[in-house]
Design a protein around this motif. Sequence first.
Motif, PDB file in Angstrom:
ATOM      1  N   LYS A   1      -5.497  -9.594  17.535  1.00 14.51           N
ATOM      2  CA  LYS A   1      -5.317  -8.176  17.863  1.00 14.51           C
ATOM      3  C   LYS A   1      -5.503  -7.344  16.609  1.00 14.51           C
ATOM      4  CE  LYS A   1      -2.296  -7.748  21.832  1.00 14.51           C
ATOM      5  NZ  LYS A   1      -0.865  -8.084  21.845  1.00 14.51           N
ATOM      6  N   ASN A   2      -4.795  -7.775  15.560  1.00 15.46           N
ATOM      7  CA  ASN A   2      -4.868  -7.053  14.306  1.00 15.46           C
ATOM      8  C   ASN A   2      -4.965  -8.069  13.169  1.00 15.46           C
ATOM      9  OD1 ASN A   2      -3.364  -6.028  11.785  1.00 15.46           O
ATOM     10  ND2 ASN A   2      -4.000  -4.177  12.854  1.00 15.46           N
ATOM     11  N   ILE A   3      -6.025  -7.957  12.407  1.00 12.97           N
ATOM     12  CA  ILE A   3      -6.320  -8.977  11.400  1.00 12.97           C
ATOM     13  C   ILE A   3      -5.220  -9.067  10.338  1.00 12.97           C
ATOM     14  CG2 ILE A   3      -7.945  -9.543   9.513  1.00 12.97           C
ATOM     15  CD1 ILE A   3     -10.163  -8.649  11.479  1.00 12.97           C
ATOM     16  N   MET A   4      -4.739  -7.907   9.870  1.00  9.82           N
ATOM     17  CA  MET A   4      -3.711  -7.925   8.810  1.00  9.82           C
ATOM     18  C   MET A   4      -2.406  -8.531   9.339  1.00  9.82           C
ATOM     19  SD  MET A   4      -5.763  -5.204   9.033  1.00  9.82           S
ATOM     20  CE  MET A   4      -5.196  -3.539   9.285  1.00  9.82           C
ATOM     21  N   ALA A   5      -2.055  -8.125  10.571  1.00  2.87           N
ATOM     22  CA  ALA A   5      -0.807  -8.639  11.153  1.00  2.87           C
ATOM     23  C   ALA A   5      -0.914 -10.146  11.368  1.00  2.87           C
ATOM     24  CB  ALA A   5      -0.516  -7.930  12.474  1.00  2.87           C
ATOM     25  N   ALA A   6      -2.105 -10.600  11.792  1.00  2.00           N
ATOM     26  CA  ALA A   6      -2.286 -12.034  12.044  1.00  2.00           C
ATOM     27  C   ALA A   6      -2.115 -12.828  10.748  1.00  2.00           C
ATOM     28  CB  ALA A   6      -3.674 -12.286  12.650  1.00  2.00           C
ATOM     29  N   ILE A   7      -2.627 -12.309   9.644  1.00  2.00           N
ATOM     30  CA  ILE A   7      -2.476 -13.026   8.368  1.00  2.00           C
ATOM     31  C   ILE A   7      -1.012 -12.987   7.919  1.00  2.00           C
ATOM     32  CG2 ILE A   7      -3.192 -13.103   5.930  1.00  2.00           C
ATOM     33  CD1 ILE A   7      -5.927 -11.973   6.845  1.00  2.00           C
ATOM     34  N   ASP A   8      -0.367 -11.836   8.121  1.00  2.00           N
ATOM     35  CA  ASP A   8       1.052 -11.714   7.733  1.00  2.00           C
ATOM     36  C   ASP A   8       1.943 -12.679   8.522  1.00  2.00           C
ATOM     37  OD1 ASP A   8       0.672  -9.932   5.736  1.00  2.00           O
ATOM     38  OD2 ASP A   8       1.377  -8.158   6.835  1.00  2.00           O
TER      39      ASP A   8
ATOM     40  N   LEU B   1       1.152  -2.781  -2.671  1.00  2.00           N
ATOM     41  CA  LEU B   1       0.005  -1.932  -3.010  1.00  2.00           C
ATOM     42  C   LEU B   1      -0.280  -0.935  -1.882  1.00  2.00           C
ATOM     43  CD1 LEU B   1      -2.292  -1.149  -4.926  1.00  2.00           C
ATOM     44  CD2 LEU B   1      -3.648  -3.026  -3.986  1.00  2.00           C
ATOM     45  N   ALA B   2      -0.127  -1.370  -0.628  1.00  2.00           N
ATOM     46  CA  ALA B   2      -0.343  -0.453   0.505  1.00  2.00           C
ATOM     47  C   ALA B   2       0.647   0.714   0.432  1.00  2.00           C
ATOM     48  CB  ALA B   2      -0.194  -1.198   1.830  1.00  2.00           C
ATOM     49  N   ALA B   3       1.896   0.419   0.110  1.00  2.00           N
ATOM     50  CA  ALA B   3       2.919   1.480  -0.017  1.00  2.00           C
ATOM     51  C   ALA B   3       2.545   2.431  -1.156  1.00  2.00           C
ATOM     52  CB  ALA B   3       4.292   0.854  -0.282  1.00  2.00           C
ATOM     53  N   PHE B   4       2.101   1.846  -2.259  1.00  2.00           N
ATOM     54  CA  PHE B   4       1.693   2.654  -3.411  1.00  2.00           C
ATOM     55  C   PHE B   4       0.529   3.581  -3.029  1.00  2.00           C
ATOM     56  CE2 PHE B   4      -0.630   3.330  -7.385  1.00  2.00           C
ATOM     57  CZ  PHE B   4       0.387   3.641  -8.283  1.00  2.00           C
ATOM     58  N   ILE B   5      -0.445   3.021  -2.301  1.00  2.00           N
ATOM     59  CA  ILE B   5      -1.611   3.824  -1.882  1.00  2.00           C
ATOM     60  C   ILE B   5      -1.159   4.971  -0.965  1.00  2.00           C
ATOM     61  CG2 ILE B   5      -3.753   3.794  -0.512  1.00  2.00           C
ATOM     62  CD1 ILE B   5      -4.162   0.856  -1.475  1.00  2.00           C
TER      63      ILE B   5
ATOM     64  N   ALA C   1      -5.998  -9.398  -2.084  1.00  2.00           N
ATOM     65  CA  ALA C   1      -4.746  -8.650  -1.877  1.00  2.00           C
ATOM     66  C   ALA C   1      -5.040  -7.147  -1.811  1.00  2.00           C
ATOM     67  CB  ALA C   1      -3.758  -8.968  -3.005  1.00  2.00           C
ATOM     68  N   SER C   2      -5.991  -6.682  -2.616  1.00  2.00           N
ATOM     69  CA  SER C   2      -6.338  -5.254  -2.598  1.00  2.00           C
ATOM     70  C   SER C   2      -7.086  -4.869  -1.321  1.00  2.00           C
ATOM     71  CB  SER C   2      -7.201  -4.890  -3.818  1.00  2.00           C
ATOM     72  OG  SER C   2      -6.498  -5.144  -5.008  1.00  2.00           O
ATOM     73  N   PHE C   3      -7.957  -5.765  -0.841  1.00  2.00           N
ATOM     74  CA  PHE C   3      -8.651  -5.478   0.425  1.00  2.00           C
ATOM     75  C   PHE C   3      -7.613  -5.279   1.536  1.00  2.00           C
ATOM     76  CE2 PHE C   3     -12.404  -8.534  -0.821  1.00  2.00           C
ATOM     77  CZ  PHE C   3     -12.792  -7.662  -1.810  1.00  2.00           C
ATOM     78  N   LEU C   4      -6.681  -6.230   1.606  1.00  7.60           N
ATOM     79  CA  LEU C   4      -5.688  -6.167   2.689  1.00  7.60           C
ATOM     80  C   LEU C   4      -4.780  -4.952   2.522  1.00  7.60           C
ATOM     81  CD1 LEU C   4      -4.844  -9.964   3.157  1.00  7.60           C
ATOM     82  CD2 LEU C   4      -6.188  -8.481   4.652  1.00  7.60           C
ATOM     83  N   ALA C   5      -4.448  -4.616   1.277  1.00  7.71           N
ATOM     84  CA  ALA C   5      -3.614  -3.432   1.029  1.00  7.71           C
ATOM     85  C   ALA C   5      -4.322  -2.177   1.534  1.00  7.71           C
ATOM     86  CB  ALA C   5      -3.322  -3.312  -0.466  1.00  7.71           C
ATOM     87  N   SER C   6      -5.617  -2.069   1.257  1.00  6.26           N
ATOM     88  CA  SER C   6      -6.373  -0.882   1.683  1.00  6.26           C
ATOM     89  C   SER C   6      -6.320  -0.725   3.195  1.00  6.26           C
ATOM     90  CB  SER C   6      -7.845  -0.992   1.262  1.00  6.26           C
ATOM     91  OG  SER C   6      -7.952  -1.123  -0.114  1.00  6.26           O
ATOM     92  N   VAL C   7      -6.645  -1.798   3.908  1.00  7.27           N
ATOM     93  CA  VAL C   7      -6.691  -1.668   5.372  1.00  7.27           C
ATOM     94  C   VAL C   7      -5.295  -1.511   5.977  1.00  7.27           C
ATOM     95  CG1 VAL C   7      -8.971  -2.661   5.824  1.00  7.27           C
ATOM     96  CG2 VAL C   7      -7.027  -4.197   5.576  1.00  7.27           C
TER      97      VAL C   7
ATOM     98  N   PRO D   1      -2.396   1.466  10.083  1.00  3.09           N
ATOM     99  CA  PRO D   1      -3.435   0.538   9.623  1.00  3.09           C
ATOM    100  C   PRO D   1      -4.801   0.872  10.213  1.00  3.09           C
ATOM    101  CG  PRO D   1      -2.208  -0.455  11.402  1.00  3.09           C
ATOM    102  CD  PRO D   1      -1.511   0.849  11.089  1.00  3.09           C
ATOM    103  N   VAL D   2      -5.828   0.314   9.619  1.00  7.17           N
ATOM    104  CA  VAL D   2      -7.168   0.403  10.195  1.00  7.17           C
ATOM    105  C   VAL D   2      -7.164  -0.343  11.530  1.00  7.17           C
ATOM    106  CG1 VAL D   2      -9.516  -0.510   9.942  1.00  7.17           C
ATOM    107  CG2 VAL D   2      -8.403   0.604   7.996  1.00  7.17           C
TER     108      VAL D   2
END
Length: 510
Positions: A4-11, A42-46, A69-75, A141-142
């Motif tokens: 469903k969501n790539i970032m959530a799936a990795i988390d 990093l996502a919080a910082f962004i 880690a930066s790619f995932l933080a961005s999205v 998120p994206v």
Amino acid sequence: MIIKNIMAAIDTIAQTQGNTIAYDELGNTHTYEQLKNYSNSLAAFIENLHITDKAPIMVYGGQQFDMIASFLASVKAGHAYIPVDVNSADERLTDIIEIGQPALIIAVDDLPIAVTGVPVISKTQLSDVFNTSIEFEMTQPVIGDENFYIIFTSGTTGKPKGVQISHDNLVSFASWMLGETFNWQSGSNVLSQPPYSFDLSVMDWVPTLLSRGTLKALPKVAADDFKTLFKTLPNLQLNKWVSTPSFADVALLDPEFTQKNHPNLDGFFFCGEVLTSTTAQKLLDRFPEAKIYNTYGPTEATVAVTGLEITKDIIANHDKMPIGYVKSDTQIMIQDNDGVALSEDETGEIVIVGPSVSKGYLNNPEKTAAAFTVIDGQQGYKTGDLATRDANGLLHYKGRGDFQIKLHGFRIELEEVAQQLQQSQWVEQAVAVPRYDADGKVKQLLAIIVAKNNNFEKPILLTNAIKLELENIMMPYMVPSRFMYREALPLTPNGKIDLKGLISEVNGNA
Ligand code: AMP
């Protein structure tokens, strides 16, 4: 696998198997838990920087954990990332900043040029952020059709184009990679060699992190020097190999690159350029336990859209390795120059239609309109690649439309000539290159060859032997009129044979 969501799936993996190694850079390891925490901080910082909503973030660096880690933080923070490799020319960086208009640059490695008007998170700042745990909840998120990444084409000619790949484009690709076509087991050790600015890298890192695997990074310094490379590879304890065929050819130069030294290597995944039967056969001989997959696709359709396993039978029954069957959610049409669909076994342009096709080039409506189309409500991309489809639905690649030349009235595919030259027992690798006259007409066809070890006293004798051998295979008009020999063929930064570079070299434009 339903994603469903790539970032959530990795988390999710961090929650259940947090101590599993996600990234191993020559022994410097990071776990799934660290990946989650670092990217959250990093996502919080962004988010706190309050940059323009949805504007892309450029991420600059090499084969490092901090890149992922930066790619995932961005999205996670709702921004697409633009990966830019540390080995890029300064001019490419300037072009990407100008065209991509990033609202932020994350310098995982120090930037080689001064940038004005765009905030930069420096290397030291980044490490501070990663080492401070900041509470973060993914609220914007994206998702869906929003851009996940923007990869700039290599742009050998003209300005690079930024291919926009959405979250859903990527879900379509990742679901296929982890589906029935490929034998991709969870928890695999996977080679991460292609630069992250080349979309082939998406074939290693995304499926690996979605399936609890470990990325075994091979930094460019370790890959460029043969001695270091040959020493490093067996220590990676790989299960899966993802690269261009050219990079596998480099590994094959080492006679020790065998199943014995890579006992658990069970899959080779190729994309990005022609896989020759020579390379496939060598790998099958040396790795009896491994499956070899040829996949095909342009960046514009998210890495790859066709694939098949290259078996002994396939090699025995085909001169050229087929590029496979199209993935089930996608359609491929073979069209003539007027856009009319062709029938079985007729050569035409590959048009890809389906959910992994990009919405177009960033900030470039003209180029987008020229290459993309909508068919029955679905996004389509005109690849410029030529192919046929046989009665079984199997696709056969016939070269790039723009590598097709006319010589003395004959239509010749450069890749076809190269493939035929490779059938000679004296030829290790070959390309065919046209030389043009002042009017832009082809006046001569050259062969540039890496010869196998031989005892010929002079190049001309070798040339005669090759020509004699190929007499019954090649049409006379396709035989190059000049043969040149090289120790190795030049590769592009993405690790493909640099045909365009060779063409400009022999035409005096290098
Ligand atoms: P890129 O967008 O850099 O990934 O390059 C895509 C192009 O690489 C395609 O349009 C093809 O011309 C070529 N390509 C990709 N995969 C294959 C393959 N398996 N066999 C032959 N050519 C390929």
